[in-house]
Every structure is written in C-alpha cells, then in structure tokens.
Design a protein around this motif. Structure first.
Motif, PDB file in Angstrom:
ATOM      1  N   VAL A  65      -5.649   8.396   9.678  1.00  0.00           N
ATOM      2  CA  VAL A  65      -5.901   8.111   8.267  1.00  0.00           C
ATOM      3  C   VAL A  65      -4.830   8.820   7.438  1.00  0.00           C
ATOM      4  CG1 VAL A  65      -7.525   8.340   6.364  1.00  0.00           C
ATOM      5  CG2 VAL A  65      -8.380   7.881   8.657  1.00  0.00           C
ATOM      6  N   VAL A  66      -4.127   8.031   6.603  1.00  0.00           N
ATOM      7  CA  VAL A  66      -3.030   8.591   5.803  1.00  0.00           C
ATOM      8  C   VAL A  66      -3.276   8.473   4.303  1.00  0.00           C
ATOM      9  CG1 VAL A  66      -1.305   8.258   7.608  1.00  0.00           C
ATOM     10  CG2 VAL A  66      -1.691   6.447   5.921  1.00  0.00           C
ATOM     11  N   GLY A  67      -4.408   7.900   3.913  1.00  0.00           N
ATOM     12  CA  GLY A  67      -4.710   7.772   2.499  1.00  0.00           C
ATOM     13  C   GLY A  67      -5.949   6.938   2.266  1.00  0.00           C
ATOM     14  N   LEU A  68      -6.284   6.779   1.007  1.00  0.00           N
ATOM     15  CA  LEU A  68      -7.430   5.968   0.596  1.00  0.00           C
ATOM     16  C   LEU A  68      -7.042   5.242  -0.685  1.00  0.00           C
ATOM     17  CD1 LEU A  68     -10.466   5.298   1.089  1.00  0.00           C
ATOM     18  CD2 LEU A  68     -10.993   7.175  -0.466  1.00  0.00           C
ATOM     19  N   VAL A  88       0.844  -1.194   0.000  1.00  0.00           N
ATOM     20  CA  VAL A  88       0.000   0.000   0.000  1.00  0.00           C
ATOM     21  C   VAL A  88       0.880   1.246   0.000  1.00  0.00           C
ATOM     22  CG1 VAL A  88      -1.653   1.309   1.392  1.00  0.00           C
ATOM     23  CG2 VAL A  88      -1.926  -1.160   1.129  1.00  0.00           C
ATOM     24  N   ARG A  89       1.958   1.226   0.751  1.00  0.00           N
ATOM     25  CA  ARG A  89       2.858   2.383   0.810  1.00  0.00           C
ATOM     26  C   ARG A  89       3.364   2.763  -0.583  1.00  0.00           C
ATOM     27  NH1 ARG A  89       6.173   0.819   4.613  1.00  0.00           N
ATOM     28  NH2 ARG A  89       5.132   1.997   6.242  1.00  0.00           N
ATOM     29  N   SER A  90       3.733   1.767  -1.391  1.00  0.00           N
ATOM     30  CA  SER A  90       4.249   2.066  -2.725  1.00  0.00           C
ATOM     31  C   SER A  90       3.173   2.691  -3.605  1.00  0.00           C
ATOM     32  CB  SER A  90       4.841   0.818  -3.380  1.00  0.00           C
ATOM     33  OG  SER A  90       3.847  -0.138  -3.660  1.00  0.00           O
ATOM     34  N   ILE A  91       1.937   2.261  -3.456  1.00  0.00           N
ATOM     35  CA  ILE A  91       0.838   2.857  -4.226  1.00  0.00           C
ATOM     36  C   ILE A  91       0.604   4.305  -3.778  1.00  0.00           C
ATOM     37  CG2 ILE A  91      -1.641   2.769  -4.713  1.00  0.00           C
ATOM     38  CD1 ILE A  91      -1.439  -0.277  -4.546  1.00  0.00           C
ATOM     39  N   LEU A  92       0.580   4.526  -2.470  1.00  0.00           N
ATOM     40  CA  LEU A  92       0.356   5.882  -1.959  1.00  0.00           C
ATOM     41  C   LEU A  92       1.495   6.822  -2.331  1.00  0.00           C
ATOM     42  CD1 LEU A  92      -1.192   5.342   1.593  1.00  0.00           C
ATOM     43  CD2 LEU A  92      -2.341   6.081  -0.498  1.00  0.00           C
ATOM     44  N   ASN A  93       2.720   6.289  -2.376  1.00  0.00           N
ATOM     45  CA  ASN A  93       3.852   7.135  -2.753  1.00  0.00           C
ATOM     46  C   ASN A  93       3.725   7.620  -4.194  1.00  0.00           C
ATOM     47  OD1 ASN A  93       5.009   7.003  -0.239  1.00  0.00           O
ATOM     48  ND2 ASN A  93       6.418   5.362  -0.761  1.00  0.00           N
ATOM     49  N   THR A  94       3.093   6.810  -5.037  1.00  0.00           N
ATOM     50  CA  THR A  94       2.874   7.198  -6.426  1.00  0.00           C
ATOM     51  C   THR A  94       1.620   8.059  -6.565  1.00  0.00           C
ATOM     52  OG1 THR A  94       3.895   5.147  -7.181  1.00  0.00           O
ATOM     53  CG2 THR A  94       2.515   6.308  -8.759  1.00  0.00           C
ATOM     54  N   LYS A  95       0.555   7.614  -5.959  1.00  0.00           N
ATOM     55  CA  LYS A  95      -0.759   8.258  -6.091  1.00  0.00           C
ATOM     56  C   LYS A  95      -0.871   9.531  -5.257  1.00  0.00           C
ATOM     57  CE  LYS A  95      -5.286   7.591  -4.243  1.00  0.00           C
ATOM     58  NZ  LYS A  95      -6.434   6.872  -4.004  1.00  0.00           N
ATOM     59  N   GLY A  96      -0.298   9.504  -4.082  1.00  0.00           N
ATOM     60  CA  GLY A  96      -0.425  10.617  -3.148  1.00  0.00           C
ATOM     61  C   GLY A  96      -1.273  10.222  -1.951  1.00  0.00           C
ATOM     62  N   HIS A  97      -1.186  11.012  -0.918  1.00  0.00           N
ATOM     63  CA  HIS A  97      -1.866  10.694   0.352  1.00  0.00           C
ATOM     64  C   HIS A  97      -3.135  11.510   0.572  1.00  0.00           C
ATOM     65  CE1 HIS A  97       1.359   8.178   2.177  1.00  0.00           C
ATOM     66  NE2 HIS A  97       2.097   8.811   1.271  1.00  0.00           N
ATOM     67  N   GLN A  98      -3.543  12.277  -0.422  1.00  0.00           N
ATOM     68  CA  GLN A  98      -4.700  13.143  -0.230  1.00  0.00           C
ATOM     69  C   GLN A  98      -5.976  12.303  -0.081  1.00  0.00           C
ATOM     70  OE1 GLN A  98      -2.812  12.986  -2.890  1.00  0.00           O
ATOM     71  NE2 GLN A  98      -3.997  12.898  -4.748  1.00  0.00           N
ATOM     72  N   ARG A 145     -14.987  -1.379  -2.691  1.00  0.00           N
ATOM     73  CA  ARG A 145     -13.966  -0.922  -3.643  1.00  0.00           C
ATOM     74  C   ARG A 145     -13.027   0.134  -3.097  1.00  0.00           C
ATOM     75  NH1 ARG A 145     -17.950   0.833  -8.212  1.00  0.00           N
ATOM     76  NH2 ARG A 145     -18.897   1.647  -6.348  1.00  0.00           N
ATOM     77  N   HIS A 146     -13.183   0.506  -1.829  1.00  0.00           N
ATOM     78  CA  HIS A 146     -12.345   1.549  -1.237  1.00  0.00           C
ATOM     79  C   HIS A 146     -11.901   1.135   0.159  1.00  0.00           C
ATOM     80  CE1 HIS A 146     -14.815   3.605  -4.245  1.00  0.00           C
ATOM     81  NE2 HIS A 146     -13.759   4.363  -4.421  1.00  0.00           N
ATOM     82  N   LEU A 147     -10.623   1.388   0.451  1.00  0.00           N
ATOM     83  CA  LEU A 147     -10.062   1.066   1.766  1.00  0.00           C
ATOM     84  C   LEU A 147      -9.281   2.260   2.308  1.00  0.00           C
ATOM     85  CD1 LEU A 147      -8.560  -2.522   1.364  1.00  0.00           C
ATOM     86  CD2 LEU A 147     -10.233  -1.811   3.056  1.00  0.00           C
ATOM     87  N   PRO A 148      -9.712   2.797   3.436  1.00  0.00           N
ATOM     88  CA  PRO A 148      -8.899   3.829   4.075  1.00  0.00           C
ATOM     89  C   PRO A 148      -7.604   3.197   4.592  1.00  0.00           C
ATOM     90  CG  PRO A 148     -11.137   3.823   4.946  1.00  0.00           C
ATOM     91  CD  PRO A 148     -10.976   2.587   4.131  1.00  0.00           C
ATOM     92  N   VAL A 149      -6.523   3.942   4.494  1.00  0.00           N
ATOM     93  CA  VAL A 149      -5.219   3.481   4.984  1.00  0.00           C
ATOM     94  C   VAL A 149      -4.972   4.182   6.312  1.00  0.00           C
ATOM     95  CG1 VAL A 149      -2.771   3.253   4.465  1.00  0.00           C
ATOM     96  CG2 VAL A 149      -4.443   3.301   2.588  1.00  0.00           C
ATOM     97  N   VAL A 150      -4.723   3.385   7.358  1.00  0.00           N
ATOM     98  CA  VAL A 150      -4.548   3.929   8.698  1.00  0.00           C
ATOM     99  C   VAL A 150      -3.159   3.556   9.207  1.00  0.00           C
ATOM    100  CG1 VAL A 150      -5.416   3.888  11.077  1.00  0.00           C
ATOM    101  CG2 VAL A 150      -7.027   3.803   9.159  1.00  0.00           C
ATOM    102  N   ASP A 151      -2.460   4.559   9.762  1.00  0.00           N
ATOM    103  CA  ASP A 151      -1.140   4.352  10.345  1.00  0.00           C
ATOM    104  C   ASP A 151      -1.125   4.982  11.729  1.00  0.00           C
ATOM    105  OD1 ASP A 151       1.591   3.607  10.456  1.00  0.00           O
ATOM    106  OD2 ASP A 151       2.177   5.623   9.813  1.00  0.00           O
ATOM    107  N   GLU A 159      -0.239   0.585   5.669  1.00  0.00           N
ATOM    108  CA  GLU A 159       0.698   0.862   4.586  1.00  0.00           C
ATOM    109  C   GLU A 159       1.563  -0.357   4.257  1.00  0.00           C
ATOM    110  OE1 GLU A 159       1.994   5.347   4.243  1.00  0.00           O
ATOM    111  OE2 GLU A 159       2.407   4.596   6.271  1.00  0.00           O
ATOM    112  N   THR A 160       1.709  -1.253   5.214  1.00  0.00           N
ATOM    113  CA  THR A 160       2.545  -2.440   4.991  1.00  0.00           C
ATOM    114  C   THR A 160       1.783  -3.600   4.361  1.00  0.00           C
ATOM    115  OG1 THR A 160       2.110  -3.124   7.271  1.00  0.00           O
ATOM    116  CG2 THR A 160       4.148  -1.876   6.865  1.00  0.00           C
ATOM    117  N   ASP A 161       0.472  -3.476   4.214  1.00  0.00           N
ATOM    118  CA  ASP A 161      -0.322  -4.538   3.581  1.00  0.00           C
ATOM    119  C   ASP A 161       0.070  -4.662   2.110  1.00  0.00           C
ATOM    120  OD1 ASP A 161      -1.712  -5.101   5.911  1.00  0.00           O
ATOM    121  OD2 ASP A 161      -3.434  -3.866   5.386  1.00  0.00           O
TER     122      ASP A 161
END
Length: 142
Positions: free
Chosen positions: A111-114, A3-13, A101-107, A84-86
């Motif tokens: 909440v740090v992303g979707l 998930v972290r690699s996707i958020l790093n590309t997509k963004g955390h907004q 179809r949507h998962l909030p990312v929690v650290d 983020e480690t999933d």
C-alpha cells in the motif's frame, strides 16, 4: 491524469488501524484527522477498510455497544484497490460502480497511498482552472 500525479501532490501518507483495535479508537482517529476512512492493516498487509458508512451501518444494527467491538468485525473485507498508473477516469468509474469513496493505492503488493473522491474532485477542479487560464491567455494574445 493518473493516480501517481495525485499522490505526488497530495502525499503518500495513510492512516491505518490494526484489525484488533476497538471500533471506538478508529472512530476517534477518523474524527481527529477529519477523514472518512482508515485502512485496516496487519503490519504492512491490507486486511480491510473501515469507512464512515461501515460505522453508521453497524451502529444502526447493533447500537452503541458496537464501539467496543474490534475493527475486524465491522470493516469491509473485500477491498477494491487501484494502481499508480490508473487514470482518474478509471477511478471515477470504479468508485461510481462500487458506490465507495476511498481507494487504497497498491504497488507491487504494498500500500503506497489512499485516494478519495475529494482528492479526485480537487484535482479535476485544478485541471479545469488551468485550462481556463490557458484559454484566457490565448484569447488575450489572439
């Protein structure tokens, strides 16, 4: 791939609305941003998630008058989240089993992303294209 690699590309907004916002305002936000879900947050605390599916369900049950109801009356309260480690494989399994179809990312409780299924598919396609290119290069040099 995580998930972290996707958020790093997509963004955390993330896009969010407050629980007492009117459903009509949330629908407008979804349309303007061309997104399929919005997080329902009370300050920085995740209260729920509102998806297109939630909106269609309530409109079917209660009609257009539901647009004047608060988001908290319509949202999904039991929100499945990820870390983020999933891995992408873990996300795909969660989304398939849960039929969402949507998962909030929690650290650390924040909440740090979707992540959406579209983000996963896009990343997987990029991964396959990179593998194909590497194989082509290998064959050319062999």
């Amino acid at each position: 791939m995580t998930v972290r690699s996707i958020l790093n590309t997509k963004g955390h907004q993330i896009m969010s609305v407050e629980p007492d916002a009117k459903l009509a305002a949330a629908v407008k936000l979804l349309g303007e941003k061309k997104i399929g879900a919005v997080l329902v947050m009370n300050q920085s605390r995740l209260e729920g998630i509102l998806s297109e599916r939630d909106i269609v369900r309530v409109l079917g049950e209660r009609g257009a008058g539901a647009l004047e109801e608060s988001v908290s009356d319509v949202m999904t309260r039991k929100v499945v989240t990820c870390k983020e480690t999933d891995t992408v494989a873990e996300l795909m399994e969660m989304m398939t089993k849960g039929k969402f179809r949507h998962l909030p990312v929690v650290d650390n409780g924040k909440v740090v992303g979707l992540i959406s299924i579209g983000d996963i598919v896009k990343r997987r396609v990029q991964e396959y294209e990179s593998e194909q290119e590497a194989l082509r290069d290998y064959i050319k040099t062999a």
